[in-house]
Write a protein that holds these residues in place. Structure first.
Motif, short mmCIF file in Angstrom:
data_model
loop_
_atom_site.label_atom_id
_atom_site.label_comp_id
_atom_site.label_asym_id
_atom_site.label_seq_id
_atom_site.Cartn_x
_atom_site.Cartn_y
_atom_site.Cartn_z
N ASP A 112 0.83 -1.20 0.00
CA ASP A 112 0.00 0.00 0.00
C ASP A 112 0.87 1.25 0.00
OD1 ASP A 112 -2.23 -1.57 0.02
OD2 ASP A 112 -2.62 -1.36 2.18
N ARG A 113 1.92 1.24 0.79
CA ARG A 113 2.79 2.42 0.83
C ARG A 113 3.54 2.58 -0.49
NH1 ARG A 113 5.13 6.45 3.31
NH2 ARG A 113 7.38 6.77 3.19
N LEU A 114 3.99 1.49 -1.09
CA LEU A 114 4.66 1.58 -2.38
C LEU A 114 3.74 2.20 -3.43
CD1 LEU A 114 6.61 -1.81 -2.56
CD2 LEU A 114 7.59 0.48 -2.39
N ASN A 115 2.49 1.81 -3.40
CA ASN A 115 1.53 2.37 -4.36
C ASN A 115 1.34 3.87 -4.12
OD1 ASN A 115 1.07 -0.07 -5.69
ND2 ASN A 115 -0.56 -0.67 -4.26
N ARG A 116 1.32 4.29 -2.84
CA ARG A 116 1.19 5.71 -2.55
C ARG A 116 2.42 6.48 -3.04
NH1 ARG A 116 -0.79 3.75 2.40
NH2 ARG A 116 1.20 4.26 3.44
N LEU A 117 3.58 5.89 -2.86
CA LEU A 117 4.80 6.55 -3.32
C LEU A 117 4.81 6.70 -4.84
CD1 LEU A 117 7.44 4.86 -0.99
CD2 LEU A 117 6.67 7.23 -0.91
N ARG A 118 4.34 5.68 -5.54
CA ARG A 118 4.27 5.77 -7.01
C ARG A 118 3.34 6.90 -7.44
NH1 ARG A 118 3.94 -0.12 -6.35
NH2 ARG A 118 5.95 -1.06 -6.96
N ARG A 119 2.25 7.06 -6.70
CA ARG A 119 1.32 8.15 -7.04
C ARG A 119 1.90 9.51 -6.69
NH1 ARG A 119 -2.49 4.46 -4.69
NH2 ARG A 119 -2.44 5.67 -2.74
N ASP A 120 2.83 9.53 -5.72
CA ASP A 120 3.41 10.80 -5.27
C ASP A 120 4.67 11.19 -6.00
OD1 ASP A 120 1.38 11.04 -3.45
OD2 ASP A 120 2.53 10.28 -1.76
N GLY A 121 5.00 10.49 -7.07
CA GLY A 121 6.12 10.92 -7.88
C GLY A 121 7.33 10.01 -7.89
N TYR A 122 7.23 8.82 -7.34
CA TYR A 122 8.33 7.86 -7.40
C TYR A 122 8.13 6.92 -8.58
CZ TYR A 122 10.19 9.12 -2.79
OH TYR A 122 10.75 9.78 -1.74
N GLU A 123 9.23 6.58 -9.22
CA GLU A 123 9.17 5.60 -10.31
C GLU A 123 9.97 4.37 -9.92
OE1 GLU A 123 10.80 7.53 -13.68
OE2 GLU A 123 12.70 8.06 -12.71
N GLN A 124 9.51 3.24 -10.39
CA GLN A 124 10.16 1.98 -10.04
C GLN A 124 11.41 1.79 -10.89
OE1 GLN A 124 7.76 -1.44 -8.90
NE2 GLN A 124 8.90 -2.71 -10.35
N VAL A 125 12.54 1.58 -10.24
CA VAL A 125 13.79 1.35 -10.94
C VAL A 125 13.93 -0.12 -11.30
CG1 VAL A 125 16.32 1.49 -10.77
CG2 VAL A 125 14.87 3.28 -9.76
N THR A 126 13.64 -0.98 -10.32
CA THR A 126 13.72 -2.43 -10.57
C THR A 126 12.97 -3.15 -9.46
OG1 THR A 126 15.23 -4.29 -10.96
CG2 THR A 126 15.86 -2.73 -9.27
N SER A 127 12.64 -4.39 -9.73
CA SER A 127 11.99 -5.25 -8.75
C SER A 127 12.36 -6.70 -9.07
CB SER A 127 10.47 -5.06 -8.77
OG SER A 127 9.84 -5.97 -7.89
N LYS A 128 12.86 -7.39 -8.06
CA LYS A 128 13.26 -8.78 -8.27
C LYS A 128 13.23 -9.50 -6.93
CE LYS A 128 16.88 -11.56 -10.48
NZ LYS A 128 18.21 -11.53 -11.13
N GLN A 129 12.68 -10.71 -6.95
CA GLN A 129 12.64 -11.56 -5.76
C GLN A 129 12.05 -10.81 -4.56
OE1 GLN A 129 13.46 -14.74 -5.62
NE2 GLN A 129 15.00 -15.20 -7.16
N ASP A 130 11.00 -10.02 -4.81
CA ASP A 130 10.30 -9.26 -3.77
C ASP A 130 11.15 -8.14 -3.17
OD1 ASP A 130 7.70 -10.36 -3.74
OD2 ASP A 130 8.43 -12.12 -2.69
N ILE A 131 12.22 -7.74 -3.83
CA ILE A 131 13.00 -6.56 -3.45
C ILE A 131 12.66 -5.47 -4.45
CG2 ILE A 131 15.26 -5.61 -2.94
CD1 ILE A 131 14.58 -7.93 -1.14
N VAL A 132 12.08 -4.37 -3.98
CA VAL A 132 11.59 -3.30 -4.84
C VAL A 132 12.41 -2.03 -4.60
CG1 VAL A 132 9.60 -1.91 -5.52
CG2 VAL A 132 9.28 -4.28 -4.77
N LEU A 133 12.88 -1.41 -5.68
CA LEU A 133 13.63 -0.17 -5.60
C LEU A 133 12.90 0.93 -6.35
CD1 LEU A 133 16.22 1.35 -4.75
CD2 LEU A 133 17.23 0.63 -6.94
N LEU A 134 12.60 2.02 -5.64
CA LEU A 134 11.97 3.19 -6.23
C LEU A 134 12.92 4.37 -6.16
CD1 LEU A 134 8.37 3.09 -4.64
CD2 LEU A 134 9.16 1.95 -6.72
N ARG A 135 12.70 5.33 -7.08
CA ARG A 135 13.47 6.56 -7.06
C ARG A 135 12.56 7.73 -7.36
NH1 ARG A 135 18.79 8.33 -10.71
NH2 ARG A 135 19.39 10.12 -9.39
N LEU A 136 12.77 8.82 -6.64
CA LEU A 136 11.98 10.02 -6.88
C LEU A 136 12.30 10.57 -8.26
CD1 LEU A 136 10.00 11.97 -5.46
CD2 LEU A 136 11.98 13.30 -4.74
N LYS A 137 11.28 10.93 -9.01
CA LYS A 137 11.47 11.43 -10.36
C LYS A 137 12.38 12.66 -10.35
CE LYS A 137 7.06 9.74 -12.13
NZ LYS A 137 5.74 10.10 -12.72
#
Length: 483
Positions: free
Chosen positions: A450-475
């Motif tokens: 839920d928090r990851l989804n909120r961050l995506r809506r707030d301007g974060y983009e997903q850099v990569t995701s693998k084996q349940d490890i998710v990395l986001l970066r602010l645009k």
């Protein structure tokens, strides 16, 4: 008078040179075992921001000639507002050579291994070589030592050699060494000041009145100053956070709650029953040999502080809380052995004559289920590759040095030595990078998603995701606008 007789020195059975080399050989073997266990556990994401990441950030501060701050504990949090542990400064030269959280784990392994040396040497010289070997193994694999190894790094690792060397010096009436090792405890952690005061009482009983009263006085004074003035002056809430019943946070109104808990202390020794289990295990770790020595009374300050708390973690056999009791109990067992030989009861005399075997037999039933068991019995499994762990390290390597990062608990210690990382989530901070392990035990996976989804809506983009490890970066545009 009775205690004085109990503490008198026994004649040496063998020379120091005969046992010195193998005592250090056992310490070397334990150091290798402890280091491998800790480093493998760390690499496989078994450590956490609480507490390895916190202490790594403390070393970052010291190594930069700053105060020990931890953003994991709280943004810019001064750790002297939590505990008093200036002895950590001694690790700075090693940290300059190897700036990594692993440095703390290796240093802890060395401290714990070295603490076995005086106990093994004393046992060999005063009782026999076989007992010396038994003490090295039984102490090195005791549940208090293993519990500390399995819960990251803590400052109390310094207390183990200080207590071991200091108490052996006490048994050998080397008073200058007793004073030196005891006063070093004042720099390890504030609650150990009470242990220093208790050592002072034993020294007085042994006949060194001036030195004993000095240790008693500086122990009590140090505790009063650090707990009553220093830590509250630095703590954001103006309190010593571990005087509360829960042991973490809050304040006492007129200290009425603390006084009430002290009155209830006899009951708190047996309620709930987990405390009785702990007391039995503490006695059982030396096959109850330690109860025949006044040295065992040094356990009282530590046990009393823990039992005053409402937190079940303080009563458990896990974590680092039992580490400081291990050198005390083993020194007490060695001090009691000659009296057991002269005891009235046949069983006591048998335990005294077979002290080494008794210690090994006591250690054996405590070993199953302890952290080192699987590591020793199944080394191939311990060192096997894990694709998920490798994916996590690959993703963490994407984050540049010096970045501001929000991370979940088991990822943050891997970033604490080269980035400014804080624990997931810190509501009033917006990090450039967010890295999340969706399989972390806490918080629940759904809350993380839920928090990851909120961050995506707030301007974060997903850099990569693998084996349940998710990395986001602010645009980038938002990052530039914020700067």
């Amino acid at each position: 008078m009775i205690l004085s007789k109990q503490l008198r020195v026994r004649p040496r059975l063998t020379s120091t040179s005969d046992v010195h080399w193998w005592a250090w050989a056992w310490a070397g073997a334990l150091f290798v075992l402890y280091s491998l266990f800790s480093l493998v556990r760390h690499y496989k994401l078994g450590t956490g921001g609480f507490d390895l990441g916190i202490f790594t950030q403390a070393l970052n501060g010291y190594s930069d000639w700053d105060i020990p701050r931890s953003d994991i504990k709280g943004w810019g949090f001064n750790l002297y507002g939590d505990h008093f542990h200036p002895i950590l400064i001694s690790l700075v030269p090693l940290y300059w050579l190897w700036q990594s959280a692993s440095t703390l784990l290796v240093a802890q392994a060395a401290l714990l291994a070295a603490s076995s040396v005086p106990l093994a040497r004393y046992a060999a010289e005063r009782i026999g070589t076989g007992t010396g070997h038994a003490v090295a193994v039984a102490y090195g694999l005791s549940f208090g030592v293993q519990g500390a190894l399995a819960f990251d790094f803590h400052e109390v690792a310094f207390a183990a050699p200080c207590l071991a060397y200091g108490l052996v010096a006490l048994l050998e009436t080397r008073w200058r060494a007793v004073f030196l090792w005891s006063t070093l405890l004042l720099l390890v952690k504030e609650e150990l000041s009470l242990t220093v005061a208790a050592i002072g009482v034993l020294v007085v009983v042994r006949g060194q009145r001036r030195m004993g009263l000095t240790l008693l006085g500086i122990g009590l004074l140090s505790f009063a100053l650090v707990v009553g003035a220093l830590i509250p002056a630095v703590n954001p809430q103006g309190i010593y956070p571990y005087l509360t019943p829960s042991g973490a946070g809050g304040s006492l109104t007129g200290h009425s709650r603390l006084i009430q808990r002290l009155i209830e202390l006899p009951e708190l020794l047996v309620v709930p029953l987990e405390k009785v289990t702990l007391l039995l295990l503490l006695g059982g770790v030396t096959c109850f040999l330690s109860v025949r020595s006044p040295v065992a009374l040094l356990c009282i300050p530590t046990i009393a502080i823990r039992f005053l708390s409402d937190s079940p973690a303080y009563w458990s056999t896990a974590f680092q809380y039992n580490l400081v009791l291990m050198p005390i109990l083993f020194a007490a067992a060695l001090d009691a052995q000659p009296r057991l030989i002269r005891a009235r009861w046949k069983l006591a005399r048998l335990l005294g004559r077979r002290a080494g075997a008794a210690l090994l037999c006591a250690a054996a039933p405590l070993a199953p289920g302890l952290p080192l068991q699987n590591f020793i019995l199944h080394p191939i499994e311990a060192f096997s590759r894990d694709s998920r762990v490798e994916a996590a390290h690959h993703i963490m390597a994407i984050i540049p040095d010096g970045a501001l990062v929000e991370a979940t608990n088991h990822l943050s210690p891997h970033l604490a030595d080269r980035t400014r990382v804080y624990q997931w989530p810190l509501a009033d901070r917006r990090a450039e990078w967010v890295i999340v392990d969706l399989k972390t035990p806490s918080p629940p996976r759904q809350a993380l998603e839920d928090r990851l989804n909120r961050l995506r809506r707030d301007g974060y983009e997903q850099v990569t995701s693998k084996q349940d490890i998710v990395l986001l970066r602010l645009k980038r545009e938002l990052l530039q606008a914020g700067s």
